[in-house]
Design a protein around this motif. Sequence first.
Motif, short mmCIF file in Angstrom:
data_model
loop_
_atom_site.label_atom_id
_atom_site.label_comp_id
_atom_site.label_asym_id
_atom_site.label_seq_id
_atom_site.Cartn_x
_atom_site.Cartn_y
_atom_site.Cartn_z
N UNK A 147 0.88 -1.17 0.00
CA UNK A 147 0.00 0.00 0.00
C UNK A 147 0.91 1.22 0.00
N UNK A 148 0.70 2.09 -0.95
CA UNK A 148 1.52 3.30 -0.96
C UNK A 148 0.70 4.48 -0.47
N UNK A 149 1.36 5.35 0.26
CA UNK A 149 0.78 6.60 0.72
C UNK A 149 1.60 7.72 0.12
N UNK A 161 5.42 26.43 -1.55
CA UNK A 161 5.54 27.87 -1.82
C UNK A 161 4.62 28.25 -2.97
N UNK A 162 4.07 29.44 -2.86
CA UNK A 162 3.27 30.01 -3.95
C UNK A 162 4.07 31.15 -4.56
N UNK A 163 4.11 31.18 -5.87
CA UNK A 163 4.76 32.27 -6.58
C UNK A 163 3.65 33.14 -7.18
N UNK A 164 3.86 33.77 -8.29
CA UNK A 164 2.83 34.64 -8.85
C UNK A 164 1.63 33.84 -9.37
N UNK A 165 1.88 32.94 -10.31
CA UNK A 165 0.80 32.13 -10.89
C UNK A 165 1.05 30.63 -10.73
N UNK A 166 2.08 30.29 -9.97
CA UNK A 166 2.43 28.87 -9.82
C UNK A 166 2.65 28.51 -8.35
N UNK A 167 2.61 27.21 -8.10
CA UNK A 167 2.91 26.69 -6.76
C UNK A 167 3.83 25.49 -6.90
N UNK A 168 4.71 25.34 -5.91
CA UNK A 168 5.56 24.16 -5.83
C UNK A 168 4.94 23.21 -4.81
N UNK A 169 4.94 21.92 -5.15
CA UNK A 169 4.38 20.89 -4.27
C UNK A 169 5.45 19.85 -4.00
N UNK A 170 5.67 19.52 -2.74
CA UNK A 170 6.59 18.45 -2.36
C UNK A 170 5.79 17.18 -2.13
N UNK A 171 6.36 16.06 -2.60
CA UNK A 171 5.73 14.76 -2.40
C UNK A 171 6.69 13.81 -1.71
N UNK A 172 6.15 13.04 -0.78
CA UNK A 172 6.87 11.95 -0.14
C UNK A 172 6.02 10.71 -0.32
N UNK A 173 6.66 9.63 -0.78
CA UNK A 173 5.95 8.38 -1.03
C UNK A 173 6.43 7.33 -0.05
N UNK A 174 5.48 6.70 0.62
CA UNK A 174 5.76 5.66 1.59
C UNK A 174 5.14 4.35 1.11
N UNK A 175 5.89 3.26 1.22
CA UNK A 175 5.38 1.93 0.86
C UNK A 175 5.22 1.13 2.14
N UNK A 176 4.05 0.55 2.29
CA UNK A 176 3.76 -0.23 3.49
C UNK A 176 3.39 -1.65 3.08
#
Length: 173
Positions: free
Chosen positions: A70-72, A79-94
Amino acid sequence: MKTPKDSHTIMNELVLPNDTNTLNNLMGGRLLHWMDIAAAIAAQKHCNRIVVTASVDNVSFQSPIKLGDVISIESKVTRAFNTSVEVRLDVWAQNIPSGTRNKSNEAYYTFVALDKEGNTVKVPELIPETEEDKALFAGALRRRQLRLVLAGRMKADDATELKALFFDPLSGR
């Protein structure tokens, strides 16, 4: 992080036979697809708009994810910039029968917010609250400059945050 809406998302998936390669490991492309969905949900929650993927960078595969795991996928706007956003992802396998849970992947995705006509729109500000959030927030500007330089959309000389990493204040170089 303080945002207009909760932009932290956790998405779970069960790795089934159709998701794996001949070694019974999750295919990388399938994982990237799921990560894109999880990141887009976090970005849409923050922007309250339709968002489109602008870039994917720093995807690292640390360990294989096996059939039946099962992955989570944890995603949050850093962070939000003018018209964009950065998204961080962490993937865990169980692996539920064995009781193990391991971090298998991490990445940064960038999304641009659009209106109904497909034009870019300004995104809401994001205010970091915890020390971890503040570090991710500060690093986002350096990551953004690196993305723009590598894409040919910014001159390396203009990437002041990146240059500061290599500047020695004692020698002036």
